[in-house]
Design a protein around this motif. Structure first.
Motif: not given
Length: 72
Positions: A48-59
């Motif tokens: 979940a942390t990795a997904a959150f970081c990925f989506l934040t960085l991607r955004g």
């Protein structure tokens, strides 16, 4: 999440009813499962942390790309 829902049900349901007893039993079983899960609980937390970081960085990258003028 499950324990939060069970705690809310325990707070809202009338005491000493079959449904309340079922909620108490479910809470006890859920706590037992969580206690025996141990380090395996880290796996969903890391994912979940990795997904959150990925989506934040991607955004952030998408917004930066939208601001950049297109050169032709």
């Amino acid at each position: 999440m499950t324990l939060a829902g069970l705690a809310a049900a325990m707070a809202l349901l009338p005491r000493r009813t079959p449904l309340f007893c079922g909620v108490v039993a479910g809470s006890v079983l859920t706590v037992a499962v969580l206690a025996f899960s141990g380090w395996l609980l880290l796996l969903p937390a890391v994912l979940a942390t990795a997904a959150f970081c990925f989506l934040t960085l991607r955004g952030t990258l998408v917004r930066a790309a939208e601001r950049r003028p297109v050169e032709r």
